[in-house]
Motif scaffolding. Sequence first.
Motif, PDB file in Angstrom:
ATOM      1  N   SER A  21       1.054  -1.132  -0.039  1.00 15.41           N
ATOM      2  CA  SER A  21      -0.118   0.164   0.183  1.00 15.41           C
ATOM      3  C   SER A  21       0.891   1.302   0.241  1.00 15.41           C
ATOM      4  O   SER A  21       1.917   1.287   0.377  1.00 15.41           O
ATOM      5  CB  SER A  21      -0.837   0.077   1.254  1.00 15.41           C
ATOM      6  N   ALA A  23      -0.017   5.076   1.092  1.00 14.39           N
ATOM      7  CA  ALA A  23      -1.001   6.173   1.615  1.00 14.39           C
ATOM      8  C   ALA A  23      -0.350   7.361   1.211  1.00 14.39           C
ATOM      9  O   ALA A  23       0.688   7.794   1.638  1.00 14.39           O
ATOM     10  CB  ALA A  23      -1.167   5.968   2.881  1.00 14.39           C
ATOM     11  N   SER A  25      -0.624  11.521   1.548  1.00 18.36           N
ATOM     12  CA  SER A  25      -1.402  12.841   2.175  1.00 18.36           C
ATOM     13  C   SER A  25      -0.907  14.031   1.352  1.00 18.36           C
ATOM     14  O   SER A  25       0.210  14.056   0.764  1.00 18.36           O
ATOM     15  CB  SER A  25      -0.813  12.948   3.621  1.00 18.36           C
ATOM     16  N   ASP A  72      -7.180   3.876  -5.131  1.00 13.82           N
ATOM     17  CA  ASP A  72      -8.467   4.296  -4.431  1.00 13.82           C
ATOM     18  C   ASP A  72      -8.463   5.662  -4.315  1.00 13.82           C
ATOM     19  O   ASP A  72      -7.699   6.300  -3.304  1.00 13.82           O
ATOM     20  CB  ASP A  72      -8.794   3.580  -3.232  1.00 13.82           C
ATOM     21  N   ASN A  73      -8.731   6.455  -5.454  1.00 17.96           N
ATOM     22  CA  ASN A  73      -8.562   8.175  -5.126  1.00 17.96           C
ATOM     23  C   ASN A  73      -9.357   8.429  -4.077  1.00 17.96           C
ATOM     24  O   ASN A  73      -8.855   9.564  -3.345  1.00 17.96           O
ATOM     25  CB  ASN A  73      -9.241   8.771  -6.422  1.00 17.96           C
ATOM     26  N   ALA A  74     -10.530   7.973  -3.769  1.00 23.56           N
ATOM     27  CA  ALA A  74     -11.230   8.704  -2.306  1.00 23.56           C
ATOM     28  C   ALA A  74     -10.485   8.368  -1.127  1.00 23.56           C
ATOM     29  O   ALA A  74     -10.566   9.095   0.042  1.00 23.56           O
ATOM     30  CB  ALA A  74     -12.684   7.767  -2.373  1.00 23.56           C
ATOM     31  N   LYS A  75      -9.604   7.237  -1.031  1.00 25.64           N
ATOM     32  CA  LYS A  75      -8.743   7.021  -0.001  1.00 25.64           C
ATOM     33  C   LYS A  75      -7.212   7.418  -0.096  1.00 25.64           C
ATOM     34  O   LYS A  75      -6.485   7.364   0.978  1.00 25.64           O
ATOM     35  CB  LYS A  75      -8.723   5.731   0.355  1.00 25.64           C
ATOM     36  N   ASN A  76      -7.182   8.095  -1.258  1.00 29.83           N
ATOM     37  CA  ASN A  76      -5.462   8.488  -1.742  1.00 29.83           C
ATOM     38  C   ASN A  76      -4.571   7.498  -1.373  1.00 29.83           C
ATOM     39  O   ASN A  76      -3.665   7.752  -0.658  1.00 29.83           O
ATOM     40  CB  ASN A  76      -5.298   9.768  -0.745  1.00 29.83           C
ATOM     41  N   THR A  77      -5.041   6.221  -1.849  1.00 28.13           N
ATOM     42  CA  THR A  77      -4.128   5.174  -1.556  1.00 28.13           C
ATOM     43  C   THR A  77      -3.925   4.417  -2.909  1.00 28.13           C
ATOM     44  O   THR A  77      -4.754   4.149  -3.704  1.00 28.13           O
ATOM     45  CB  THR A  77      -4.672   4.194  -0.563  1.00 28.13           C
ATOM     46  N   TYR A  79      -2.090   0.897  -4.478  1.00 28.02           N
ATOM     47  CA  TYR A  79      -1.922  -0.572  -4.217  1.00 28.02           C
ATOM     48  C   TYR A  79      -0.955  -1.292  -5.148  1.00 28.02           C
ATOM     49  O   TYR A  79      -1.092  -0.988  -6.463  1.00 28.02           O
ATOM     50  CB  TYR A  79      -3.303  -1.336  -3.773  1.00 28.02           C
TER      51      TYR A  79
END
Length: 111
Positions: A21, A23, A25, A72-77, A79
């Motif tokens: 992952s 992540a 910010s 996952d753009n909504a989670k800014n993540t 994988y």
Amino acid sequence: QVQLVESGGGLVQPGGSLRLSCAASGRILSTYAMYWYRQAPGKQREYVAQISSGGTTHYADSVKGRFTISRDNAKNTLYLQMNSLKPEDTAVYYCYHNTYWGKGTLVTVSS
């Protein structure tokens, strides 16, 4: 400043699987793709996979069919699902977005 933090690395046996992952910010521009790179000991950093904001993917020949990149753009993540791992996959894996690099997570494939 954008911060990218990779996680999910570790020791795995040949043929095993890991999911990495990344992540993020800070501000992530939707017009930029995200990437995975890796660097094995004594080797140049090499491209692994990329994904556009719209989900279009591309893979290096060395991992095609074994690795899957997703976002996952909504989670800014970001994988990276890694299956059928080989010893030659051993490397520090880095995510990249718009000039920003994470600090990497180590994947070791060994029995």
